[in-house]
Scaffold this motif. Structure first.
Motif, PDB file in Angstrom:
ATOM      1  N   GLU A  74       0.880  -1.102   0.363  1.00 23.22           N
ATOM      2  CA  GLU A  74      -0.107  -0.188  -0.319  1.00 23.22           C
ATOM      3  C   GLU A  74       1.383   1.242  -0.248  1.00 23.22           C
ATOM      4  O   GLU A  74       2.028   1.175   0.402  1.00 23.22           O
ATOM      5  N   ARG A  75       0.901   2.141  -1.069  1.00 25.01           N
ATOM      6  CA  ARG A  75       1.056   3.852  -0.696  1.00 25.01           C
ATOM      7  C   ARG A  75       0.415   4.043   0.570  1.00 25.01           C
ATOM      8  O   ARG A  75      -0.805   4.606   0.600  1.00 25.01           O
ATOM      9  N   GLY A  76       1.299   5.094   0.838  1.00 24.69           N
ATOM     10  CA  GLY A  76       1.192   6.131   1.930  1.00 24.69           C
ATOM     11  C   GLY A  76       1.813   6.476   3.027  1.00 24.69           C
ATOM     12  O   GLY A  76       2.782   5.738   2.690  1.00 24.69           O
ATOM     13  N   ILE A  77       1.506   7.396   4.061  1.00 25.84           N
ATOM     14  CA  ILE A  77       3.133   7.482   4.849  1.00 25.84           C
ATOM     15  C   ILE A  77       2.800   6.619   6.302  1.00 25.84           C
ATOM     16  O   ILE A  77       1.426   5.864   6.290  1.00 25.84           O
ATOM     17  N   PRO A  78       3.211   5.661   6.523  1.00 25.83           N
ATOM     18  CA  PRO A  78       3.644   4.604   7.105  1.00 25.83           C
ATOM     19  C   PRO A  78       3.274   4.940   8.377  1.00 25.83           C
ATOM     20  O   PRO A  78       3.539   5.479   9.156  1.00 25.83           O
ATOM     21  N   SER A  79       2.341   3.987   8.879  1.00 29.32           N
ATOM     22  CA  SER A  79       1.295   4.006  10.627  1.00 29.32           C
ATOM     23  C   SER A  79       1.628   2.963  11.376  1.00 29.32           C
ATOM     24  O   SER A  79       0.466   3.141  12.269  1.00 29.32           O
ATOM     25  N   GLY A  80       2.667   2.443  11.156  1.00 31.70           N
ATOM     26  CA  GLY A  80       3.125   1.277  11.935  1.00 31.70           C
ATOM     27  C   GLY A  80       4.151   1.317  13.209  1.00 31.70           C
ATOM     28  O   GLY A  80       3.617   0.994  14.214  1.00 31.70           O
ATOM     29  N   TYR A  81       4.067   3.125  13.264  1.00 28.63           N
ATOM     30  CA  TYR A  81       5.349   3.223  14.280  1.00 28.63           C
ATOM     31  C   TYR A  81       6.600   2.136  14.242  1.00 28.63           C
ATOM     32  O   TYR A  81       7.619   2.231  15.752  1.00 28.63           O
ATOM     33  N   GLY A  82       7.007   1.078  13.501  1.00 25.96           N
ATOM     34  CA  GLY A  82       8.167   0.334  13.815  1.00 25.96           C
ATOM     35  C   GLY A  82       7.527  -0.678  14.922  1.00 25.96           C
ATOM     36  O   GLY A  82       8.593  -0.810  14.960  1.00 25.96           O
ATOM     37  N   ARG A  83       6.761  -0.568  15.550  1.00 26.22           N
ATOM     38  CA  ARG A  83       6.343  -1.714  16.655  1.00 26.22           C
ATOM     39  C   ARG A  83       6.880  -3.441  15.910  1.00 26.22           C
ATOM     40  O   ARG A  83       6.977  -3.951  17.247  1.00 26.22           O
ATOM     41  N   ARG A  84       5.997  -3.208  15.291  1.00 20.42           N
ATOM     42  CA  ARG A  84       6.387  -5.094  14.345  1.00 20.42           C
ATOM     43  C   ARG A  84       6.772  -4.864  13.396  1.00 20.42           C
ATOM     44  O   ARG A  84       6.937  -5.877  12.518  1.00 20.42           O
ATOM     45  N   GLN A  85       8.658  -4.445  13.202  1.00 22.09           N
ATOM     46  CA  GLN A  85       9.844  -4.606  12.212  1.00 22.09           C
ATOM     47  C   GLN A  85       8.999  -3.499  11.371  1.00 22.09           C
ATOM     48  O   GLN A  85       9.915  -4.064   9.874  1.00 22.09           O
ATOM     49  N   ASP A  86       8.093  -2.520  10.861  1.00 21.95           N
ATOM     50  CA  ASP A  86       7.691  -2.271  10.222  1.00 21.95           C
ATOM     51  C   ASP A  86       8.201  -0.926   9.864  1.00 21.95           C
ATOM     52  O   ASP A  86       8.788  -0.831  10.838  1.00 21.95           O
ATOM     53  N   PRO A  87       7.964  -0.017   8.987  1.00 24.12           N
ATOM     54  CA  PRO A  87       9.097   1.423   8.743  1.00 24.12           C
ATOM     55  C   PRO A  87       7.832   1.833   9.597  1.00 24.12           C
ATOM     56  O   PRO A  87       7.124   2.139   8.992  1.00 24.12           O
ATOM     57  N   PRO A  88       9.078   2.417  10.331  1.00 26.72           N
ATOM     58  CA  PRO A  88       7.834   3.598  11.738  1.00 26.72           C
ATOM     59  C   PRO A  88       7.810   5.361  10.508  1.00 26.72           C
ATOM     60  O   PRO A  88       7.533   5.990  10.954  1.00 26.72           O
ATOM     61  N   TRP A  89       9.058   5.489   9.907  1.00 22.88           N
ATOM     62  CA  TRP A  89       8.550   6.315   8.971  1.00 22.88           C
ATOM     63  C   TRP A  89       9.492   6.402   7.100  1.00 22.88           C
ATOM     64  O   TRP A  89       9.606   4.828   7.177  1.00 22.88           O
ATOM     65  N   ASP A  90       9.348   6.947   6.219  1.00 20.55           N
ATOM     66  CA  ASP A  90       9.808   6.440   4.887  1.00 20.55           C
ATOM     67  C   ASP A  90      11.144   7.012   5.029  1.00 20.55           C
ATOM     68  O   ASP A  90      12.008   7.570   5.841  1.00 20.55           O
ATOM     69  N   ALA A  91      12.329   6.654   3.657  1.00 24.05           N
ATOM     70  CA  ALA A  91      13.316   7.088   3.921  1.00 24.05           C
ATOM     71  C   ALA A  91      13.630   7.745   3.434  1.00 24.05           C
ATOM     72  O   ALA A  91      14.510   8.546   4.028  1.00 24.05           O
ATOM     73  N   ASP A  92      12.523   8.789   2.072  1.00 30.49           N
ATOM     74  CA  ASP A  92      13.195   9.970   1.859  1.00 30.49           C
ATOM     75  C   ASP A  92      12.932  11.302   2.694  1.00 30.49           C
ATOM     76  O   ASP A  92      13.513  12.548   2.047  1.00 30.49           O
ATOM     77  N   SER A  93      12.036  11.774   3.061  1.00 28.88           N
ATOM     78  CA  SER A  93      11.706  12.211   4.262  1.00 28.88           C
ATOM     79  C   SER A  93      10.677  12.949   3.886  1.00 28.88           C
ATOM     80  O   SER A  93      10.218  13.660   3.838  1.00 28.88           O
ATOM     81  N   SER A  94      10.135  12.295   2.705  1.00 31.87           N
ATOM     82  CA  SER A  94       8.606  12.787   1.722  1.00 31.87           C
ATOM     83  C   SER A  94       7.889  13.257   1.992  1.00 31.87           C
ATOM     84  O   SER A  94       7.411  13.510   1.825  1.00 31.87           O
ATOM     85  N   GLY A  95       7.738  12.084   2.960  1.00 31.29           N
ATOM     86  CA  GLY A  95       6.187  11.282   3.898  1.00 31.29           C
ATOM     87  C   GLY A  95       5.644   9.845   3.373  1.00 31.29           C
ATOM     88  O   GLY A  95       5.684   9.331   4.717  1.00 31.29           O
ATOM     89  N   SER A  96       6.301   9.714   1.856  1.00 31.58           N
ATOM     90  CA  SER A  96       5.034   8.251   1.843  1.00 31.58           C
ATOM     91  C   SER A  96       5.924   7.227   1.699  1.00 31.58           C
ATOM     92  O   SER A  96       7.379   7.760   0.822  1.00 31.58           O
ATOM     93  N   ALA A  97       5.519   6.257   0.785  1.00 38.03           N
ATOM     94  CA  ALA A  97       6.225   4.846   0.679  1.00 38.03           C
ATOM     95  C   ALA A  97       5.695   3.963   0.083  1.00 38.03           C
ATOM     96  O   ALA A  97       4.300   4.307   0.864  1.00 38.03           O
ATOM     97  N   TYR A  98       5.831   2.629  -0.227  1.00 37.79           N
ATOM     98  CA  TYR A  98       5.352   1.676  -0.508  1.00 37.79           C
ATOM     99  C   TYR A  98       5.509   0.726   0.785  1.00 37.79           C
ATOM    100  O   TYR A  98       7.105   0.786   1.344  1.00 37.79           O
ATOM    101  N   VAL A  99       4.608   0.390   0.890  1.00 36.02           N
ATOM    102  CA  VAL A  99       4.496  -0.538   2.831  1.00 36.02           C
ATOM    103  C   VAL A  99       3.657  -1.741   3.275  1.00 36.02           C
ATOM    104  O   VAL A  99       2.709  -1.736   1.929  1.00 36.02           O
ATOM    105  N   THR A 100       3.826  -2.848   2.944  1.00 35.88           N
ATOM    106  CA  THR A 100       2.973  -4.201   3.123  1.00 35.88           C
ATOM    107  C   THR A 100       2.434  -3.796   4.435  1.00 35.88           C
ATOM    108  O   THR A 100       3.073  -3.668   5.509  1.00 35.88           O
ATOM    109  N   ASP A 101       0.984  -3.814   4.245  1.00 35.28           N
ATOM    110  CA  ASP A 101      -0.529  -3.193   4.837  1.00 35.28           C
ATOM    111  C   ASP A 101      -0.316  -2.116   6.234  1.00 35.28           C
ATOM    112  O   ASP A 101       0.571  -2.289   6.941  1.00 35.28           O
TER     113      ASP A 101
END
Length: 442
Positions: A281-308
């Motif tokens: 899914e494309r969007g601003i990462p929303s999982g806060y990194g608590r289950r090994q997911d990205p807490p934020w995007d890589a380039d600081s533009s805001g959004s990224a593609y992340v899994t669920d």
């Protein structure tokens, strides 16, 4: 005895006042007594009334209050003979007349025959630990200072260096008082810290020095408040020191394709039939990194593609999910592809993150890299020369596959900043590729 939560509230957007500043009311949190000593407990809440309690239904979800004695204290569970109804959970357990709260009302246990209602005590170790280690807007000092971007940060940093400016403001938008402000950057040799240079009023300037070609640089601004808390820019909901701006370094970049995922540029998602969760899914990462997911995007533009893109148990389950780029033109002999990738797993060796490329618009695929289990869950920058893998063609595509197969695992992946560059031109910055090869000077 283990039923609690705590959260912070932003200042009101119109008055700029916190709830306490506006209302003038608060509770002092305290440990309960070791044994009941005749204290009277008050519970005030907005419980529901359905008519069976013998009270008018107009009281339902209206503020009601009642007092009664403590019945018992056992471990981190408080019991008391105070009337409550469904919906009062979360109310403060107040020692009458003191303004002190010793627990959080959680469960009903009273009936017509007696009994007692109960609460989680402030003695709960996990609750105490959370209160002692606040995050986000609950962090001491963080809401009182904000760092705002005053001038743009260059999309790519030239080898001669670059500067940008920030405003350090208090909650009223005025120049903030603080202990210190630092600009911290790293382009491969570890963190370098430099002071921010005052410009005027609340404005300060940060400067990146001259750097080598075709590297990446990460950087942030840290401000220490007068209460010794650290506020970071870029800011995250948890005010993490780990998030940074990430940029390429080089002269005369000429991007054929570049996607920061702020807009839809034609990517597609293909999922296995058995996939039950974790689709790209494309969007601003929303999982806060608590289950090994990205807490934020890589380039600081805001959004990224992340899994669920959701908090909680939303990792990849039941198969593979594939993220496929639009068709791109990689016909230049020196074309190379770069991207940021994130891979987090809990150690199941069956699972992997596969990046593949195609020179025939997806009819066939060649593996570019495979990321296996055991790597740190973090954003990693990858760059490859297209011709080392497939033919230079105007039918080029890239695909990212995250999968969870066999034994269930916690699988989280992310992709950001996908860039296709035909070649890097100009002196003193000739093309430099992943294998160290220097292309011809044009």
């Amino acid at each position: 005895g283990n039923d609690w939560a705590y959260f912070g509230a932003h200042p009101n957007s119109q008055t700029q006042l916190t709830p306490f500043e506006a209302q003038g009311n608060n509770f002092i949190l305290a440990q309960p007594p070791a044994i009941p000593g005749g204290e009277t407990i008050r519970i005030t809440g907005y419980g529901t009334v359905d008519g069976t309690q013998g009270t008018p239904q107009l009281w339902s979800q209206a503020q009601t209050t009642h007092t009664g004695p403590i019945a018992s204290i056992a471990g981190t569970t408080l019991r008391y003979a105070v009337d409550t109804t469904g919906g009062d959970s979360g109310s403060a357990v107040e020692i009458e007349g003191t303004g002190t709260s010793i627990g959080i009302h959680t469960n009903a246990g009273c009936s017509a025959a007696g009994g007692s209602n109960q609460a989680t005590s402030l003695a709960n170790v996990a609750l105490q630990n959370a209160l002692a280690n606040p995050v986000g807007i609950c962090l001491n000092g963080a809401p009182q200072i904000r760092i705002e971007q005053a001038t743009p940060i260059a999309a790519d940093i030239p080898t001669t260096g670059s500067s940008f400016q920030v405003d350090i403001l208090d909650r009223d938008g005025l120049p903030a008082m603080f202990n210190s402000a630092s600009f911290i950057y790293d382009y491969g040799s570890g963190d370098v810290s430099a002071p921010l240079v005052p410009v005027a009023g609340a404005r300060y300037e940060a400067t990146l020095p001259a750097m080598e070609c075709v590297s990446t640089v990460s950087f942030k601004v840290d401000v220490e408040t007068t209460s010794s808390a650290i506020v970071h820019h870029p800011f995250t909901p948890e005010n993490s020191a780990d998030r940074r701006f990430l940029r390429r370094v080089g002269d005369s970049f000429n991007d054929t394709f570049r996607d920061t995922f702020e807009l839809d540029q034609g990517w597609t998602v293909d999922n296995d039939p058995g996939l039950t969760a974790g689709a790209w899914e494309r969007g601003i990462p929303s999982g806060y990194g608590r289950r090994q997911d990205p807490p934020w995007d890589a380039d600081s533009s805001g959004s990224a593609y992340v899994t669920d893109n959701a908090a909680g148990n939303t990792d990849v389950d039941g198969g593979a999910t594939r993220l496929v780029s639009p068709v791109m033109d990689a016909s230049s002999p020196n074309a190379h592809i770069s991207y940021w990738r994130w891979w987090g797993d809990n150690g199941n060796s069956d699972d992997s993150f596969v990046v593949a490329v195609s020179d025939d618009a997806g009819a066939s695929w060649i593996t570019l890299e495979t990321v296996s289990t055991g790597v740190a869950a973090q954003w990693v920058y990858s760059q490859f020369r297209v011709s080392d893998f497939v033919a230079n063609t105007n039918q080029f595509q890239i695909r990212f596959i995250a999968e969870d197969i066999n034994a269930g695992s916690i699988i989280e992946a992310g992709v950001d900043g996908v860039t296709l560059v035909p070649e890097l031109m100009g002196e003193p910055c000739p093309p430099v590729f992943e294998d160290g090869f220097e292309g011809p000077t044009m």
